[in-house]
Design a protein around this motif. Structure first.
Motif, PDB file in Angstrom:
ATOM      1  N   ARG A  52       0.849  -1.188   0.000  1.00 58.25           N
ATOM      2  CA  ARG A  52       0.000   0.000   0.000  1.00 58.25           C
ATOM      3  C   ARG A  52       0.884   1.236   0.000  1.00 58.25           C
ATOM      4  O   ARG A  52       2.026   1.197   0.469  1.00 58.25           O
ATOM      5  N   THR A  54      -3.641   8.468  -0.366  1.00 62.74           N
ATOM      6  CA  THR A  54      -4.981   7.897  -0.336  1.00 62.74           C
ATOM      7  C   THR A  54      -5.847   8.699  -1.289  1.00 62.74           C
ATOM      8  O   THR A  54      -5.458   9.769  -1.772  1.00 62.74           O
ATOM      9  N   THR A 114      -1.036   6.129  14.916  1.00 54.36           N
ATOM     10  CA  THR A 114      -1.810   6.348  13.694  1.00 54.36           C
ATOM     11  C   THR A 114      -1.436   7.701  13.091  1.00 54.36           C
ATOM     12  O   THR A 114      -0.798   8.542  13.720  1.00 54.36           O
ATOM     13  N   ASP A 141     -11.655  11.812   5.186  1.00 54.16           N
ATOM     14  CA  ASP A 141     -12.739  10.989   4.675  1.00 54.16           C
ATOM     15  C   ASP A 141     -13.445  11.690   3.525  1.00 54.16           C
ATOM     16  O   ASP A 141     -13.045  12.776   3.084  1.00 54.16           O
ATOM     17  N   PHE A 170      -5.477   7.263  10.247  1.00 62.56           N
ATOM     18  CA  PHE A 170      -4.820   6.531   9.168  1.00 62.56           C
ATOM     19  C   PHE A 170      -3.926   5.481   9.805  1.00 62.56           C
ATOM     20  O   PHE A 170      -3.010   5.806  10.565  1.00 62.56           O
ATOM     21  N   THR A 171      -4.209   4.212   9.515  1.00 64.82           N
ATOM     22  CA  THR A 171      -3.458   3.108  10.119  1.00 64.82           C
ATOM     23  C   THR A 171      -2.275   2.740   9.234  1.00 64.82           C
ATOM     24  O   THR A 171      -2.442   2.471   8.033  1.00 64.82           O
ATOM     25  N   ASP A 199      -3.696   1.497   5.583  1.00 63.75           N
ATOM     26  CA  ASP A 199      -4.849   2.147   4.943  1.00 63.75           C
ATOM     27  C   ASP A 199      -4.536   2.823   3.619  1.00 63.75           C
ATOM     28  O   ASP A 199      -5.415   3.426   3.012  1.00 63.75           O
TER      29      ASP A 199
END
Length: 938
Positions: A252, A257, A286, A291, A299-300, A314
C-alpha cells in the motif's frame, strides 16, 4: 517456436552494443517441399557466406499463425522483441527488433534489402508497419554486417523480403484470445498478384488488419492480484544483516490515499501525521487522513514503512491496474509494380502505407506527500485547523492519489509512408546492376490525456477565504488580482480556480477544467536514400569464379518534433516533450569480394575467403571505415568450418544528438535515507557524441554426416567488443555513484535545497568505455520419415558466458539479470528450444518446448551488502502446440495453443508507482493463448 515445417537456419553471431542478448545458433537445413528460401548474408548471390544467418520462410509464418512481425520473431533466439506496455513518453505498443539484446537502435531493419526509416523521434522502428501478408522470408544476419549492408548494423540486420511475384489470391483470417477471455485479437490479411502484357507487367497489392481489443491488467491473472511491490526496508543498515529491499504482497502507499493523508515525516516533527493524530485524539501510532466529507480520521500504518510503499495499512494501491499489454489497432496497405522494359532491364516501384493506433492507461496523477497545505486553507476542516493552531503549526505536507483526475490515458498513432522506385538489369555473363531511390515520411503522434499542469495545481491548492465574498479564492489571485503578462504568461493566476484536496471526489469540475488537459508530441521522420549496386564475376581462379559486388549510397535523415506550448515550458506533470529538429546526410561506398582458393582437392572439399570494405562519410562526424574478412573451409563433404572477423559502426541519430529532454517519472532510492520516491528523470541529447565501433569474432563448425541422412549440427562461438558505445548511465546508478564519492555524477542529481529530497535526475548519453559479450550457439536437427509422414526434431540452445559494460572504470555483468532490468537490460544465461514437427498427408502437427533460464533479480545485488533477501529468479518452461488440415487444395484450417499449461511468470516488480509485477519481457505474461483460423489460396 515455429512448428509444422522445418526452419532453415544458420548459426548467428552478433556485432555489439550496450549488451548482448541470448543467441541461439542455427544450422543449414533443407527447405520444406515447395518452399523456396534463399539465404544470402552477403551482397553476392550464389555464395554461402561465413557470416552466420538465420532465415524464416512464409511457411514459418503460417505454422505459428502470426498476425504481426513480432509474433514471428519473439521466439527466435537471436532476437528480442521489446514491446512497451504503457510507460509515459515512450511509443506505446511499439515492437522493436533487438538483436542479441544489444539495443534496438543497433539493429538495421531492411525491406527487400533497403533501409526502413525510423518510426518515432527516438530513432527506433516499430515492426508492426511490415505487411505480414506479403512476407516471403526474413533474413537475420549478424557478425560483419556493417561492411556488407551499411552503417548502423552494429548488432546485425533483419531483412524482410516481400513476395513481388505473387500470382493469385491469398487470404488469411484468424481469431485469438486468452483463456481468461480478457484479450481478443481478430486479424485479416490478404494479398493478390497478377501479370499482364504477356507477363511483362506484374502488379501486387496486399493489406493487413489487426486489433488487440482491450487492455489486459495484471489483476486479471492469478499471479497479479496480490498487490505486489518492491519496498525499501526501513530497518536496514549496512551491518545489521537485514535486506535493503523487500518484495512484498499487500503493498500500500505510505502517504497517498484517495482523500489525502498527512505525511508521516516532516521537517517540523509537530506537523507530521502522527503528531497531528495525537492532537486530534487518535490512537497512538496512527496518522491523519481525510474521509469523503473532508474530515480528519485516523490513518493506520502497516509494516515495512518506506517512502512510497508499505505492507498493509490504509494507503491506496494501484498495482492491480498495471498493464500486461495495450490496445492496438493496425492497418497496413501495399501496392507494387514491376515492368520489363526489355529482356535485360526492369522498372520497379512500390508504395507502403501503415497506420498503428494504440491506447494505454496509467495511474491517475499521484502526489507522494509533496503537497503543502497551509493552516488558512479555505477547504481545511475546522477541527484540523484548530489542532494546527494549538500546536503552533502553519502548514503540513499532504499526499494524495488523485482519482478525481481519471486515469492517465496515452494514445499514440504511427503512420509510415514509403515509396521506392528504380531500375535493375543484367548484362554480359552474369553481371547485374541496380539503381534505386527511396522516400520515407513517417509521422508519430502521442497524446497524453488527463495530464496535469503543475503550476495550476499548486496555485489552486493554495486557497483562502475571500473576505469580500466569504467564498474560497486562490491566494495568488487575492494578493494580485490583475497580474501583468510577464507575471502571468499562461493566465494561471487570472483563471485560477480553488481546488479542494480533502476527501475522495472533492475536486470540482471547474477545477478539473482549470488544471487538467491533454499534452501532445508530434514528430516527422524523413529519410531519402539513393543507391547504385553492381555485381558479377570479373575473373576466375583455379578453384572457381571470383565474385565481386560494389556500390554506393547517399542517405539523408531528418527528424523534427513539435509539442504544445505547455510541454515546451515543462508545465505538465509528465512527458513534457521538447521541440527540436536535426538532420544529417551520409555517403557510403562499399566493395565485397569472394575468392575461391580450393575445391575438390585432397586437403579441401572447399576453401574460400570473403572480404568486404565500406567507407562511410557522416556529415556531422566525418569518415569511418568498416571491414570484414571471413573464410569457409570444408576438409570433407561432411564438415565445414567458418569464421569471421569484422569492424562495425553506428553513428548517433538525431534524437541522441539533438533532443532537448525526454521526461519520465520513476522511483529513485535515496542512499542517504534508503527511501524510495517517484522522481522526474530527464534524458537529453549530446551533440558531442561520436560513432561507436564494434569488433566481432565468430567461429563455428557445421556437421552434416553422410552416414546419417537428415542429421545436421552446428556449434558457433561469438565474441563481441564495442568501443565508444553510445550509452547512458541508469538514473539510479547516477545517484548511487554520486553518493559513493564519484563527483562527476553529482551534477546530474538535483536536490531540494531545504529538504535535500532528490527532485530530478538528469541523464545524457555519452561514449562509454566498452561493452563485451561472448557465448556459444548450438543446434541439433534430425529429419526422417516416420509412419508414412515426415518428422523433424530440433534442439536449439544458447549459452551466454559474458555480458558486461565498463563505464568510468566500473564494470557490471548482466548475464542472468531477470528482474528489475535497469538499462541496459540483462539476458538469461541459457535459452533452449526443442521442436517436434510432423507432417502426413493433409495434416501438420507441431509441438515446442521453450526453456528460459532464470538468474538474479539484479546481478549487482548482494555483492557487498544484503540488497534483497532472495536474489534468485527461477526459470520457466513453456509448451506450444499447433495443427493444420487442408480441407481442399485451396482451403486450410489451423489452430494453435501457446503456453498450453498457463505457466506463470516470475514475480519481479520494478519500482514505479504502478509496478510491472512480472517485469522481464523474456517470460510470458499473457497466459494460455488460443488461435483458430483459415487460409484461402486461389
Amino acid at each position: 517456436m515455429l512448428s509444422g515445417v522445418p526452419m532453415l537456419a544458420i548459426p548467428i553471431s552478433a556485432a555489439a552494443q550496450d549488451i548482448a542478448a541470448p543467441q541461439a545458433s542455427a544450422i543449414e537445413a533443407a527447405p520444406a517441399e515447395n518452399q523456396e528460401i534463399t539465404v544470402t548474408g552477403t551482397r553476392i548471390s550464389g555464395f554461402t557466406a561465413p557470416t552466420p544467418v538465420t532465415t524464416l520462410g512464409a511457411a514459418d509464418l503460417e505454422a505459428k499463425a502470426v498476425s504481426t512481425v513480432a509474433d514471428l520473431l519473439d521466439d527466435v533466439p537471436q532476437l528480442r522483441i521489446n514491446q512497451n506496455i504503457g510507460r509515459s513518453s515512450e511509443p506505446i505498443g511499439a515492437s522493436n527488433a533487438d538483436l542479441r539484446g544489444l539495443g534496438t537502435q543497433r539493429t538495421l531493419v531492411l525491406i527487400d534489402g533497403r533501409r526502413v526509416a525510423f518510426t518515432d523521434p527516438a530513432g527506433t522502428i516499430d515492426t508492426n508497419i511490415i505487411p505480414v501478408a506479403l512476407i516471403s522470408n526474413v533474413e537475420i544476419v549478424t557478425g560483419g554486417a556493417s561492411a556488407a549492408y551499411g552503417s548502423d548494423a552494429v548488432a546485425g540486420v533483419v531483412n524482410f523480403m516481400l513476395n513481388k511475384n505473387l500470382k493469385g489470391l491469398k487470404l488469411d483470417v484468424s481469431y485469438g484470445q486468452t483463456i481468461y477471455d480478457d484479450f481478443h485479437r481478430p486479424s485479416v490479411s490478404a494479398a493478390y498478384g497478377t501479370s499482364l502484357m504477356d507477363s511483362r507487367l506484374h502488379l501486387t497489392v496486399a493489406g493487413d488488419y489487426l486489433r488487440n481489443s482491450g487492455q489486459t491488467s495484471q489483476a486479471e491473472r492469478p499471479w497479479g492480484d496480490d498487490q505486489t511491490a518492491l519496498l525499501t526496508n526501513p530497518a536496514y543498515t549496512p551491518t545489521n544483516g537485514q535486506p535493503r529491499l523487500i518484495i512484498s504482497d499487500n503493498a500500500r502507499f505510505t502517504q497517498m490515499t484517495a482523500g489525502g493523508v498527512i505525511t508521516r515525516t516532516n521537517l517540523n516533527p509537530n506537523a507530521s501525521g502522527t503528531a497531528l493524530a495525537q492532537r486530534l485524539g487518535f490512537a497512538p501510532g496512527t496518522g491523519v487522513q481525510f474521509d469523503s466529507n473532508g474530515n480528519p480520521v485516523p490513518f493506520t500504518y502497516g509494516t515495512n514503512i518506506g517512502g512510497t510503499f508499505m505492507t498493509g495499512g490504509d494507503g491506496a494501491q494501484v498495482t492491480d491496474g498495471g498493464n500486461i499489454m495495450p490496445e492496438i489497432e493496425r492497418f497496413t496497405g501495399y501496392g507494387g509494380l514491376r515492368f520489363d522494359i526489355s529482356d535485360n532491364v526492369t522498372f520497379f516501384t512500390d508504395f507502403l502505407y501503415s497506420r498503428v493506433d494504440t491506447l494505454s492507461d496509467l495511474t491517475p496523477n499521484p502526489d507522494n506527500g509533496g503537497l503543502t497545505i497551509r493552516a488558512d486553507n479555505a477547504f481545511l476542516a475546522a477541527s484540523m485547523r484548530n489542532a494546527m493552531t494549538a500546536a503552533g503549526i502553519t502548514s503540513f505536507s499532504l499526499g494524495r492519489m488523485n482519482y478525481d483526475d481519471g486515469d492517465s490515458l496515452f494514445e499514440s498513432r504511427t503512420q509510415a509512408r514509403r515509396l521506392t522506385f528504380g531500375l535493375e538489369g543484367k548484362f554480359g555473363t552474369g553481371w547485374t546492376w541496380s539503381l534505386s531511390g527511396q522516400i520515407s515520411r513517417n509521422d508519430y503522434e502521442q497524446l497524453s490525456h488527463n495530464n496535469r499542469i503543475n503550476n495550476r495545481w499548486t496555485l489552486g491548492l493554495d486557497s483562502v477565504i475571500n473576505p469580500a465574498t466569504g467564498q474560497p479564492i486562490c491566494r495568488a489571485l487575492l494578493t494580485n488580482p490583475s497580474p501583468t503578462a510577464a507575471q502571468d504568461p499562461f493566465g494561471d493566476i487570472r483563471n485560477c480556480v480553488p481546488i479542494n484536496p480533502f476527501g475522495a471526489g472533492s475536486v470540482s469540475d471547474q477545477a478539473l477544467a482549470y488544471y487538467r488537459g491533454t499534452s501532445f508530441t508530434r514528430s516527422r521522420q524523413k529519410q531519402d536514400v539513393f543507391a547504385a549496386n553492381l555485381s558479377g564475376s570479373p575473373f576466375s581462379t583455379w578453384a572457381g569464379d571470383v565474385k565481386l559486388a560494389v556500390g554506393a549510397e547517399y542517405r539523408r535523415e531528418a527528424t523534427s518534433l513539435r509539442a504544445d506550448a505547455d510541454s515546451a515550458a515543462r508545465r505538465w506533470r509528465s512527458v513534457n516533450s521538447q521541440p527540436f529538429s536535426g538532420e544529417f546526410d551520409v555517403k557510403e561506398a562499399y566493395a565485397e569480394i569472394v575468392v575461391p582458393l580450393a575445391r575438390n582437392v585432397p586437403f579441401a572439399e572447399n576453401l574460400d575467403v570473403n572480404g568486404a570494405f565500406r567507407y562511410t562519410d557522416y556529415e556531422l562526424s566525418g569518415g569511418v571505415e568498416t571491414w570484414k574478412v571471413g573464410a569457409n573451409y570444408a576438409p570433407a563433404a561432411d564438415v565445414r568450418f567458418r569464421a569471421t572477423l569484422s569492424r562495425d559502426i553506428r553513428a548517433p541519430n538525431n534524437w541522441e544528438l539533438f533532443s532537448r529532454g525526454n521526461q519520465v517519472i520513476n522511483a529513485i532510492i535515496d542512499p542517504r535515507t534508503n527511501t524510495s520516491r517517484q522522481t522526474v528523470q530527464i534524458t537529453s541529447g549530446n551533440p558531442e557524441l561520436r560513432p561507436e565501433k564494434a569488433d566481432t569474432f565468430t567461429a563455428g563448425v557445421v556437421f552434416q554426416p553422410s552416414f546419417l541422412p537428415g542429421f545436421r549440427a552446428s556449434v558457433d562461438y561469438y565474441r563481441i567488443k564495442i568501443k565508444g558505445a553510445i550509452a547512458t548511465v541508469a538514473p539510479q546508478s547516477i545517484v548511487d555513484f554520486c553518493e559513493q564519492g564519484r563527483t562527476e555524477f553529482c551534477s546530474g542529481v538535483i536536490r531540494d535545497p531545504v529538504t535535500q529530497i532528490i527532485t530530478q535526475v538528469n541523464v545524457i548519453p555519452f561514449n562509454a568505455d566498452s561493452l563485451k559479450t561472448s557465448g556459444v550457439d548450438v543446434e541439433l536437427q534430425y529429419r526422417f520419415p516416420l509412419l508414412g509422414g515426415d518428422l523433424n526434431l530440433r534442439a536449439l540452445a544458447n549459452h551466454v558466458s559474458e555480458l558486461s559494460t565498463t563505464s568510468n572504470g566500473v564494470t557490471n555483468d548482466y548475464v542472468g539479470l531477470a528482474g528489475i532490468s535497469p538499462p541496459p537490460q540483462g539476458i538469461p544465461e541459457w535459452r533452449v528450444n526443442l521442436d517436434a514437427n510432423y507432417a502426413i498427408d493433409k495434416f501438420k502437427l507441431g509441438a515446442t518446448y521453450r526453456y528460459i533460464d532464470g538468474g538474479k533479480f539484479d546481478t549487482r545485488f548482494n555483492t557487498t551488502v544484503l540488497d534483497i533477501a532472495d536474489n534468485t529468479v527461477k526459470g520457466r518452461g513453456y509448451v506450444d502446440l499447433s495443427a493444420s488440415y487442408e480441407l481442399t487444395s485451396a482451403i486450410e484450417l489451423y489452430g494453435r495453443a501457446e503456453n498450453l499449461f498457463n505457466v506463470r511468470p516470475p514475480i519481479t516488480p520494478n519500482g514505479i508507482t504502478q509496478p510491472t509485477i512480472a517485469n522481464s519481457q523474456f517470460f510470458d505474461r499473457r497466459g494460455t493463448f488460443l488461435v483458430i483460423g483459415g487460409r484461402l489460396r486461389l
